[in-house]
Each structure stands twice: as C-alpha cells, then as structure tokens.
Enzyme design. Structure first.
Site, PDB file in Angstrom:
ATOM      1  CB  SER A 172      -0.880   0.007   1.262  1.00 28.66           C
ATOM      2  OG  SER A 172      -1.524   1.249   1.436  1.00 28.66           O
ATOM      3  CE1 TYR A 185      -3.998  -2.121   5.107  1.00 28.02           C
ATOM      4  CE2 TYR A 185      -3.333   0.142   4.650  1.00 28.02           C
ATOM      5  CZ  TYR A 185      -3.708  -1.110   4.200  1.00 28.02           C
ATOM      6  OH  TYR A 185      -3.800  -1.358   2.858  1.00 28.02           O
TER       7      TYR A 185
END
Length: 300
Positions: A172, A185
């Site tokens: 990501s 995350y």
C-alpha cells in the site's frame, strides 16, 4: 573521505544508468508469458484478488485461489472457469501459520509447484491506537506481513531449484507514508514493503536472478474496507485500474508499482523536505476517512 572518493568514481556509472532509465521510458516493455504457470493468489474471494485472478485466467494460467470466505472464492473460481482457466480453490485462514503450511502441502501434492505467488490477502482497522483491540493488531500483522513469510517459505524452494518464479507483494502507499488512525495498518504495510525489498536483495545475493519480485503500493482503493476515503491526490481508485497496473507490472517485471504514480514523488519528498514544510503539505493532501477514536472516550 574514502567513501566520498569511492562515490565520485561511481558518478560515470550513475550518469549512464540515468540515461539508460530515461531511454527505457520511451521504449515498449517486453511482456513475459504466464501461460501454463501455476499462479497462487491469496485473498482471491473479492476485490483486487478476484480481479487479478480474472486477468491470469485470460492469460491461460493455472489458478490456485485462497481465501477465508468459501462463498467468495467459489464465485471467483466460477468466473475464472468461464474464462477457460483450470482452477483449484482452498479455504485458508491467512492469519494462521499452520493453516497456511497445511494448505501449501496440499497444493504441492494435488496441483504442483507454484511459480507465481501473489500475496494479496489483507485486513485493515480504521481506528486510533486506543480503539484498536489487541487481537486486531495481532491479526493485522499476521495477515498483512507474517503470512507473506509463511507462503514464501512454502513455495520458494521449488522456485529456487528451478531459478524461475515471481513473488508479488500487495502492499500500500501506507507502506511508504503514514496517516493518522491507521497505525497498525501502516506499520504492517511498512513491514510488507520491507519484506519485498529484503527478499529482492536476498535472491540477488543467492544468485537466483530468475525469480522476480514485484510490490504494489496503491492509494485508497474502492473495495469497501475503508469507509468514505478522500484525498486531494485524486479520486478513490477503482480496483480495475489498480489491477491493470499490477498486471502490467508483473508481466514487465517491475519491482515497485505506485498507483497513482505521484505517490512515488511524495515518498521522495518526505525524505528530503524540511519537517515544517511537510506538515503543511500533508494538510494540503488532506487524507480523510471514517475512523473510531478511542482516545476521546478515554478522556471522558
């Protein structure tokens, strides 16, 4: 001083490398064939995993699909079979190391040696540190990072033996730059990017140049995991456009893929610009999404 002099001696090579990279920007990139390759995709029951499976099916790869959701993975499998692909499905909990190793053994005995591994499964909790429960933090790392170790340890030996394969890490933009309320995350995705980079140089050190690596780092993707995301960098990405970039990156053996490409520039700027300026820049980027803030509850 010795290091500085050594660096000066490398300047001609730097200039040649920069010129070579510039020329390559304008040349069509050769795309490799994955026909007949055994491709394993984790988290294939929805979103990026499902669409990636569709694309490999079109290219006549043999598919091995993993997901914890049996219904989702069977839907993906049915769609891929309609595209003419041979498909094998396994219900696998990627937060469980034993489950991964058990399923990997079944794949090797029932299907064969995986030559393209797409580590796509992931989880995200949109909350601050206090509202993120301990089991949620553990699961974030188990799925987003540790699963990559277990799948790679399971399938890499055959790739090493044949000096042929491709390991894909779906990470990501949050693996390069951070935002509030995605602490677990972001940390896990930084680790995933580190895994990709370390694995890449380790394979080179072991002289297994036939095994390629690719890391995908998109901005917010419209998969429903993060509610109401927005940023001034552009609209929320659709899974189709992310998968298009991912497949192009895999087939042309790109090591790092940023979607949109401007993310790459931001990661460079973060390392060279003054902190005060970066604070203003991040406010301009204006990342927003729905999140649970536990710190406020603790104060009440």
């Amino acid at each position: 001083m010795k290091f500085f002099l050594s660096f000066l001696l490398l300047l001609p090579l730097l200039l040649v490398s920069l010129l070579e990279s510039l020329v390559k920007l304008f040349l069509p990139k050769k795309r490799k064939s994955v026909t007949g390759e055994i491709v394993l995709i984790t988290g294939a029951g929805h979103g990026i995993g499902r669409l990636t499976a569709h694309e490999f099916a079109k290219l006549k790869s043999k598919l091995v699909l993993w997901d914890i959701n049996k219904h989702g993975i069977e839907e993906t499998a049915a769609e891929c079979r309609r595209l003419g692909a041979k498909v094998h499905t396994f219900v696998v909990d990627c937060s469980n190391r034993g489950d991964i190793y058990s399923a990997a053994n079944k794949v090797k005995s029932e299907v064969g040696d995986v030559s393209v591994l797409v580590n796509n499964a992931g989880v995200v909790y949109t909350s601050d540190l206090f509202a993120t429960q301990d089991p949620q933090i553990e699961k974030t790392f188990e799925v987003n990072v540790l699963a990559h170790f277990w799948t790679t340890k399971a399938f890499l030996p055959a790739m090493m033996k044949n000096n042929h394969g491709h390991i894909v890490t779906v990470a990501s933009a949050a693996g390069h730059t951070v935002v509030p309320f995605l602490l677990a995350y972001c940390s896990s995705k930084f680790a995933a990017v580190g895994f990709h980079r370390a694995l890449t140089v380790e394979l080179a050190a072991l002289e297994r140049t036939g095994i390629k690596t690719t890391c995908l780092c998109p901005n917010f993707v419209n998969t429903g995991f993060i509610k109401n995301p927005s940023t001034s960098l552009g609209p929320t990405l659709e899974p189709e456009q992310v998968v298009e970039r991912l497949m192009d990156g895999i087939l042309t053996e790109q090591k790092m893929i940023f979607v949109p490409s401007s993310i790459a520039l931001l990661t460079i700027l973060e390392r060279i610009l003054p902190e005060r300026f970066l604070e203003v820049l991040k406010r301009k980027v204006n990342v927003k999404f729905d999140a649970v803030i536990g710190y406020k509850r603790k104060q009440q």
